[in-house]
Design an enzyme around this catalytic site. Structure first.
Site, mmCIF file in Angstrom:
data_model
loop_
_atom_site.group_PDB
_atom_site.id
_atom_site.type_symbol
_atom_site.label_atom_id
_atom_site.label_comp_id
_atom_site.label_asym_id
_atom_site.label_seq_id
_atom_site.Cartn_x
_atom_site.Cartn_y
_atom_site.Cartn_z
ATOM 1 C CB CYS A 1 31.828 67.879 -90.106
ATOM 2 S SG CYS A 1 30.338 67.728 -88.697
ATOM 3 C CD GLU B 1 31.281 73.040 -91.622
ATOM 4 O OE1 GLU B 1 32.214 73.753 -90.846
ATOM 5 O OE2 GLU B 1 31.352 71.907 -91.742
#
Length: 237
Positions: free
Chosen positions: A2, A112
């Protein structure tokens, strides 16, 4: 992993959502649609009240990029932005925090990227269909040896996000994703007296299939200086 996420809620709303007893923030942060490592963020954690001795749930500000308590140089935090949940309880950089300094990291959603690192990579915004995410995190308090005992900035609070294998359609975008903590497990996860590593790990879970939505967004999010709600608007591929 992340590497960017979104927090648009103000601290009062977060305090209500997460059942916080005290808002203990150094400063009120502006809504951020491109939270990047090294930024200050909100974290929910449990600390003991100095006067009463009672444990209380607090909303605090911490820096993204964990500085272990034993670190000689705070620059190590630039590398420690994610920790694999499979090994965090054993790694020297994270095991002390995993044992007693766990936190929740509120997020509207996270980004992402799909594609090879050296090629063109497409960002996706991943968010819950309802409510907010409570990402699992660890925090540390590092004493800056260059500052005097009466310096209010002598302690640096920092955090790392725990990650796991991605599931469902998220895995088609990236193979890792943040670990999440369900509301029913918040108290157990935040309890600093809970030292049951196996039990704590069992509280965490990747997203349940169907709970998260993902869609492509503009590559404008690639630059950390860019910000604003336009970053989470759907893009046409």
């Amino acid at each position: 992993m992340c590497g960017r996420y979104v927090v648009s809620q103000d601290p009062d709303d977060l305090a209500e959502e997460f059942g916080v007893d005290r808002v203990d923030v150094r400063e009120r942060l502006e809504p951020d649609w491109n939270v990047a490592p090294s930024k200050d963020v909100y974290a929910v954690l449990t600390r003991r009240d100095r006067d009463t001795g009672d444990q209380e749930r607090r909303l605090a500000t911490v820096r993204w990029g964990l500085i272990p308590s034993w670190a000689k140089d705070p620059s190590i935090g630039n590398r420690l932005i994610n920790a694999r949940v499979e090994t965090a309880a054993e790694k020297p950089s994270f095991r002390r925090a995993f044992a007693a300094r766990r936190c929740l990291l509120p997020a509207d959603g996270f980004y992402e990227w799909r594609g090879e690192k050296k090629g063109k990579r497409q960002p996706f915004y991943i968010h819950p269909r309802d409510g907010m995410l409570a990402m699992a995190g660890l925090y540390e308090i590092w004493r800056d040896p260059t500052r005097s005992d009466d310096d209010p900035h002598r302690f640096r609070w920092s955090m790392v996000i725990l990650t796991t294998d991605a599931v469902d359609e998220i895995g088609e975008i990236h193979d890792r994703m943040p670990m999440l903590v369900g509301r029913e497990h918040w108290a157990e996860w935040l309890d600093p007296a809970n030292g049951d590593v196996r039990g704590l790990t069992s509280l965490l879970a990747p997203a349940v299939p169907g709970v998260l939505d993902a869609y492509p967004v503009s590559t404008e999010v690639n630059k950390a200086d860019n910000n604003g709600p336009q970053l989470i608007e759907p893009a046409t591929l």
